[in-house]
Design a protein around this motif. Structure first.
Motif, PDB file in Angstrom:
ATOM      1  N   UNK A 144       0.821  -1.212   0.000  1.00 35.17           N
ATOM      2  CA  UNK A 144       0.000   0.000   0.000  1.00 35.17           C
ATOM      3  C   UNK A 144       0.854   1.261   0.000  1.00 35.17           C
ATOM      4  N   UNK A 145       1.968   1.242   0.725  1.00 33.99           N
ATOM      5  CA  UNK A 145       2.837   2.419   0.777  1.00 33.99           C
ATOM      6  C   UNK A 145       3.401   2.780  -0.582  1.00 33.99           C
ATOM      7  N   UNK A 146       3.768   1.768  -1.346  1.00 33.76           N
ATOM      8  CA  UNK A 146       4.313   2.033  -2.686  1.00 33.76           C
ATOM      9  C   UNK A 146       3.232   2.547  -3.623  1.00 33.76           C
ATOM     10  N   UNK A 147       2.016   2.011  -3.493  1.00 29.69           N
ATOM     11  CA  UNK A 147       0.914   2.509  -4.312  1.00 29.69           C
ATOM     12  C   UNK A 147       0.642   3.987  -4.041  1.00 29.69           C
ATOM     13  N   UNK A 148       0.686   4.358  -2.776  1.00 27.38           N
ATOM     14  CA  UNK A 148       0.484   5.761  -2.422  1.00 27.38           C
ATOM     15  C   UNK A 148       1.578   6.632  -3.018  1.00 27.38           C
ATOM     16  N   UNK A 149       2.808   6.161  -2.937  1.00 25.17           N
ATOM     17  CA  UNK A 149       3.924   6.918  -3.498  1.00 25.17           C
ATOM     18  C   UNK A 149       3.730   7.129  -4.993  1.00 25.17           C
ATOM     19  N   UNK A 150       3.263   6.088  -5.697  1.00 28.17           N
ATOM     20  CA  UNK A 150       3.033   6.216  -7.130  1.00 28.17           C
ATOM     21  C   UNK A 150       1.926   7.219  -7.430  1.00 28.17           C
ATOM     22  N   UNK A 151       0.857   7.160  -6.666  1.00 31.34           N
ATOM     23  CA  UNK A 151      -0.229   8.128  -6.867  1.00 31.34           C
ATOM     24  C   UNK A 151       0.257   9.565  -6.712  1.00 31.34           C
ATOM     25  N   UNK A 152       1.064   9.787  -5.674  1.00 33.52           N
ATOM     26  CA  UNK A 152       1.510  11.140  -5.371  1.00 33.52           C
ATOM     27  C   UNK A 152       2.566  11.636  -6.344  1.00 33.52           C
ATOM     28  N   UNK A 153       3.197  10.730  -7.058  1.00 33.03           N
ATOM     29  CA  UNK A 153       4.214  11.138  -8.023  1.00 33.03           C
ATOM     30  C   UNK A 153       3.639  11.472  -9.389  1.00 33.03           C
ATOM     31  N   UNK A 154       2.349  11.213  -9.590  1.00 29.62           N
ATOM     32  CA  UNK A 154       1.722  11.583 -10.858  1.00 29.62           C
ATOM     33  C   UNK A 154       1.514  13.095 -10.877  1.00 29.62           C
ATOM     34  N   UNK A 155       2.046  13.801 -11.858  1.00 23.35           N
ATOM     35  CA  UNK A 155       1.906  15.266 -11.891  1.00 23.35           C
ATOM     36  C   UNK A 155       0.440  15.688 -11.963  1.00 23.35           C
TER      37      UNK A 155
END
Length: 261
Positions: free
Chosen positions: A154-165
C-alpha cells in the motif's frame, strides 16, 4: 461529452523527473498506517468467515458439527481422532476489486488524505480476506498502477499516486473502460470496481454506458469541493452498485464497509 482522445499511459513515463512533496507524502503515509492498524485489529476480532457454509474436517475453529458426514466417517474408523469430526465452516469467496482513483487537478489537501485512506483500507481488506486489488489512476488519460495479479504494498501505491503530476481534465469514461478491461481478466466469482472521484466529467464521451458493463460498480463521491452528485448516482445505479459521499478521509472506512459488505 467531448471528442478529446485518451490513452493508457505507461507508469514509468508518468514518473519521469517527478518528485512528490515530502510533507504531503509523509502525511498520506501516516493516515494509511493508522487506518491499516485499525482495520487489522478489527479483523482479528471479527467472526471467522461470512460466506456459504461448507463441510470440512474439524480444525478447532467451528463447533457446528455436520452429523451426517461425521457418522459416515466414524463408521469406517473405530478409533476416531478429532479431525475425523466434520464441521460446517463459512468459507469466504475470493473477491477481485479494481480501485479507480481520480488524480485530475491537484493532489493536495483533503483529496490526498481521502486517496490515502481509500488505498490503505482496500489494500488491508484485500490482504485480510485473501482478495486481489488493482489500481487505476486517471485524469484525461489513465494508468494501470497495479494489475490484479501483481503484489504492490500500500505504501508504494500511495507513493506512485503522489508522483503523478497534477492534471487538469477528468475522463471518467476512459478510466472505467481501463478498469473494466482489467476486471474482465478475473476468474473470481465476486468482482467489483470502486470509483473514487468528484465525478466532474469534462473530457471524453458520456461514461454512463461504461457503467453498465460492470458486474458491480460502487462510487465514492468526493464532496469536499466541486462535485457532480447526479452523475455519480447514475454511475452507481447503472453499475448495480452503491453510492457513498466522502467529505474527509475519516468518511472512507465506514463508506467502504457499507459498499463492500
Amino acid at each position: 461529452m467531448t471528442g478529446q482522445p485518451a490513452r493508457l499511459r505507461d507508469v514509468a513515463e508518468l514518473f519521469e523527473d517527478t518528485t512528490p512533496d515530502r510533507e504531503v507524502t509523509a502525511m498520506a503515509q501516516r493516515i494509511a498506517r493508522r487506518l491499516a492498524l485499525r482495520r487489522r485489529a478489527r479483523e482479528r476480532r471479527a467472526e471467522r468467515g461470512a460466506g456459504r457454509p461448507v463441510s470440512v474436517p474439524y480444525r478447532y475453529r467451528s463447533d457446528d458439527i455436520d452429523l451426517d458426514r461425521t457418522i459416515e466417517v466414524l463408521t469406517e474408523r473405530p478409533v476416531p481422532e478429532d479431525t475425523d469430526i466434520v464441521v460446517r465452516e463459512p468459507m469466504r469467496t475470493r473477491r477481485d476489486v479494481v480501485l479507480v482513483v481520480d488524480v485530475s487537478g491537484s493532489m493536495k489537501g483533503e483529496k490526498v488524505r481521502i486517496a490515502a485512506a481509500t488505498v490503505a483500507a482496500l489494500s488491508e481488506e484485500a490482504t485480510a480476506r485473501g482478495d486481489r486489488l488493482a489500481l487505476v489512476a486517471f485524469w484525461s488519460d489513465a494508468a494501470l498502477l497495479k494489475p490484479l495479479d501483481a503484489h504492490v504494498p500500500a505504501g508504494r501505491l500511495l507513493d506512485q499516486l503522489l508522483r503523478i503530476p497534477a492534471r487538469g481534465l477528468t475522463n471518467v469514461g476512459f478510466a472505467l473502460a481501463v478498469a473494466n478491461a482489467e476486471l474482465a481478466r478475473s476468474p473470481a466469482r465476486h468482482r467489483a470496481a470502486v470509483l473514487l472521484s468528484d465525478a466532474v466529467h469534462n473530457a471524453g464521451p458520456d461514461p454512463r454506458p461504461l457503467a453498465r458493463r460492470f458486474p458491480r460498480l460502487h462510487v465514492l463521491l468526493e464532496t469536499d469541493g466541486e462535485h457532480d452528485a447526479p452523475l455519480a448516482a447514475d454511475l452507481a445505479r447503472l453499475g448495480r452498485g452503491g453510492l457513498a459521499a466522502v467529505a474527509t478521509h475519516r468518511d472512507v472506512a465506514p463508506a467502504l464497509n457499507r459498499l463492500l459488505a
